[in-house]
Structure formats: structure tokens, C-alpha cells
Design an enzyme around this catalytic site. Sequence first.
Site, PDB file in Angstrom:
ATOM      1  N   ASP A  57      42.145  48.419  43.180  1.00 45.16           N
ATOM      2  CA  ASP A  57      40.976  47.568  43.417  1.00 45.16           C
ATOM      3  C   ASP A  57      40.151  48.262  44.502  1.00 45.16           C
ATOM      4  OD1 ASP A  57      39.373  45.089  43.389  1.00 45.16           O
ATOM      5  OD2 ASP A  57      40.245  44.675  45.338  1.00 45.16           O
ATOM      6  N   SER A  58      38.971  47.714  44.765  1.00 48.33           N
ATOM      7  CA  SER A  58      38.128  48.268  45.828  1.00 48.33           C
ATOM      8  C   SER A  58      38.679  47.907  47.210  1.00 48.33           C
ATOM      9  CB  SER A  58      36.723  47.690  45.706  1.00 48.33           C
ATOM     10  OG  SER A  58      36.784  46.290  45.883  1.00 48.33           O
TER      11      SER A  58
ATOM     12  N   TYR B 142      32.753  47.463  45.820  1.00 50.32           N
ATOM     13  CA  TYR B 142      32.154  48.177  44.697  1.00 50.32           C
ATOM     14  C   TYR B 142      30.939  47.428  44.136  1.00 50.32           C
ATOM     15  CZ  TYR B 142      36.250  51.276  43.961  1.00 50.32           C
ATOM     16  OH  TYR B 142      37.232  52.223  44.074  1.00 50.32           O
TER      17      TYR B 142
ATOM     18  N   CYS C 224      40.457  44.979  39.197  1.00 47.49           N
ATOM     19  CA  CYS C 224      39.120  44.810  39.762  1.00 47.49           C
ATOM     20  C   CYS C 224      38.160  44.630  38.595  1.00 47.49           C
ATOM     21  CB  CYS C 224      38.772  46.076  40.554  1.00 47.49           C
ATOM     22  SG  CYS C 224      37.076  46.144  41.132  1.00 47.49           S
ATOM     23  N   ASN C 225      37.392  43.559  38.630  1.00 49.00           N
ATOM     24  CA  ASN C 225      36.458  43.307  37.535  1.00 49.00           C
ATOM     25  C   ASN C 225      35.310  44.312  37.520  1.00 49.00           C
ATOM     26  OD1 ASN C 225      36.996  40.397  36.193  1.00 49.00           O
ATOM     27  ND2 ASN C 225      37.683  40.440  38.302  1.00 49.00           N
ATOM     28  N   SER C 226      34.847  44.687  38.708  1.00 45.17           N
ATOM     29  CA  SER C 226      33.726  45.632  38.766  1.00 45.17           C
ATOM     30  C   SER C 226      34.155  46.970  38.154  1.00 45.17           C
ATOM     31  CB  SER C 226      33.282  45.850  40.217  1.00 45.17           C
ATOM     32  OG  SER C 226      33.113  44.621  40.871  1.00 45.17           O
TER      33      SER C 226
ATOM     34  N   GLU D 162      37.098  39.908  52.488  1.00 45.05           N
ATOM     35  CA  GLU D 162      37.587  41.130  53.154  1.00 45.05           C
ATOM     36  C   GLU D 162      37.633  40.950  54.678  1.00 45.05           C
ATOM     37  OE1 GLU D 162      38.697  44.299  52.031  1.00 45.05           O
ATOM     38  OE2 GLU D 162      38.638  43.730  49.927  1.00 45.05           O
TER      39      GLU D 162
ATOM     40  N   CYS E 230      36.050  38.015  39.521  1.00 43.21           N
ATOM     41  CA  CYS E 230      36.245  38.963  40.612  1.00 43.21           C
ATOM     42  C   CYS E 230      37.631  38.661  41.175  1.00 43.21           C
ATOM     43  CB  CYS E 230      35.181  38.764  41.686  1.00 43.21           C
ATOM     44  SG  CYS E 230      35.466  39.767  43.164  1.00 43.21           S
TER      45      CYS E 230
ATOM     46  N   HIS F 289      38.807  39.080  43.965  1.00 48.48           N
ATOM     47  CA  HIS F 289      38.826  38.531  45.322  1.00 48.48           C
ATOM     48  C   HIS F 289      38.749  36.993  45.305  1.00 48.48           C
ATOM     49  CE1 HIS F 289      37.932  42.626  46.614  1.00 48.48           C
ATOM     50  NE2 HIS F 289      38.044  42.262  47.876  1.00 48.48           N
TER      51      HIS F 289
HETATM   52  N1  DGL Z   1      37.711  42.613  43.467  1.00 50.48           N
HETATM   53  C1  DGL Z   1      36.706  43.326  42.807  1.00 50.48           C
HETATM   54  C2  DGL Z   1      36.233  42.755  41.525  1.00 50.48           C
HETATM   55  O1  DGL Z   1      37.026  42.122  40.875  1.00 50.48           O
HETATM   56  C3  DGL Z   1      35.764  44.138  43.608  1.00 50.48           C
HETATM   57  C4  DGL Z   1      34.778  43.432  44.404  1.00 50.48           C
HETATM   58  C5  DGL Z   1      33.904  44.438  45.116  1.00 50.48           C
HETATM   59  O2  DGL Z   1      34.433  45.456  45.536  1.00 50.48           O
HETATM   60  O3  DGL Z   1      32.708  44.204  45.241  1.00 50.48           O
HETATM   61  O4  DGL Z   1      35.117  42.930  41.105  1.00 50.48           O
END
Ligand code: DGL
Length: 272
Positions: free
Chosen positions: A10-11, A42, A73-75, A152, A184, A186
Site C-alpha cells: 500500500d502507499s 498516492y 491499495c485501491n489507488s 496517516e 480506499c 485507509h
Molecule cells: N490506501 C490507499 C487506497 O486504497 C492509498 C491512499 C493514498 O495513498 O492516497 O487508495
Amino acid sequence: MNDAPIGMFDSGIGGLTVMKAVMRRLPAESIYYFGDNARGPYGPRNLPEIRDFSLEIASFLEAMGVKLIVIACNSATSAGLLEVQRKCQVPVLGVVEPGARGAVQATLNRRIGVIGTIATIKSRAYLKAIRALDAGASIHSRACPSLVGFVERGEVGGTDIEEEVRRYLRPLLKRRIDTMVLGCTHYPLIHEVIADAMGDSVNVISSDEEIAREVEENLSRRGYLRSPHKTPSYRFMCSGSVEQAIRLGRLFLGPEVERVEKVDLPLPGVPA
Ligand code: DGL
């Protein structure tokens, strides 16, 4: 049987929500987790850049001998899943399709909301994944760029985040959705804040349990599950602040995050 670890990335710490679900479902599996906290978040970055980071990390994890990669991570899934699958020798799973499936199965009025980062929403990955399962579903998306920063920083409760969440979700409430996907990884860490803002009539879905089920099916069909009596080993790596990764990792995952290794960028073991 295959004792190799599962690789996840993940990011930052968001993917730990996916790791936690996999640990609960498959307590004997070893996991290597990489959080790209030097380059995260990300979400505000452009899709080709996120795709390149994903390719780099997947190739690093593959060089470490993992048997399966989960893009937690979805992004990164939205930007790079197909490309990473093409480049890797091991199977690669993303988080978008499982979340989309969970929402399509849960909705009663076929009106689904999706929240995520700018990158995820811009990529239209959820729109495509939901439409592939129910072409008649009505989908209402909203990017919530500041929420990852709150998580974060470890700010997962209190009036600031509650107000911010309400501000983002107000337009979705007007759309009469009955199901909303946390697009996401997070966001499960602020699940309650989001569920409170949406009210009882909206079912809030996160992909962590769905992806854990998919990991189990994938490994089981290949005969790759570890013996249930084995003790797992966990390895945590990050590209940025180790102190932050340990502090938040312990808070969100638990005492398993004893040690985090710093891996400098560009990642080693990556073929040019
Ligand atoms: N947790 C991540 C997601 O699912 C990344 C969020 C990010 O880094 O902006 O998109």
C-alpha cells in the site's frame, strides 16, 4: 502446500486493514508487507506514476519469493493491476473487484455509492467493476482527498474528521444510495465515523473481508495454503519513516508490528 509468504503493499498503513483480515482468516500464512510511506499518499498523484510505483514494488516482493501478491491499495489497483498482473510470474489480486462484488451483492435498491482517493475515482475502476457485475446499477462516486492524511496522522476520531466526513458524504446521502463501498484501504480505520455520517439506512462495505476470502480461495485451489498448525512470520517494510510506520502499525494492526525495516528507494532486486 507452499510455505512462501504472501506479499502485500500500500502507499502507507491503509493496507494493514487488508492484512488484518487475511491474518484473521488465514492465521498460519506468513505475510510480507510493504508500505510506500516515502511516496504516499498516492491519491493525488497521476495514474501512470502510481502504476510505475506498483510495478516496482510488486517486482521487489516477487524477488523476495512471495507466492501471491495482494495490491492492498485501491489507488494502486486502479492504476496498475492489469500491468502488474502482466509483468509478474505469481498471481496478483487487487481490492477493487472484491469491493464491487460485495456492494452488488448487498444492495437492495441497486443504488451504490463509492468513496475513494482522487486517483481511484478518476480511474473509474469501481464504475467498470460494478457495471461488469450489474449493468443496471446506479453508481454515485465521490473523491475524499483529505481523509488519507487524517488516518496517516493517526487522527481517526474527533470533530475535525467527523465534520470533514459529513461534508464529503452529504451529496451521496441525497442520492438515496443504500450501500456504500469504502474504495480506499485507509477508510476501514474510520469506518464508524463514516457509518455514523451515513446513518442506519446505508450499508457500508469494505473490501478487506472480501479480499481475504479471495486470497483463501486462490491459495486453496492451487494447494498453496500452509498447514494450519504452522506459526506464521510477518515482515514489515517501508520506504519512509520507520518511527511513523511502527507507531501507526501498532495502533492499527497490533503488537505484531515489532520491527519495521527501511528499504531505500529505488527498491533493490528490481530488473531494469
Ligand atoms: N490506501 C490507499 C487506497 O486504497 C492509498 C491512499 C493514498 O495513498 O492516497 O487508495
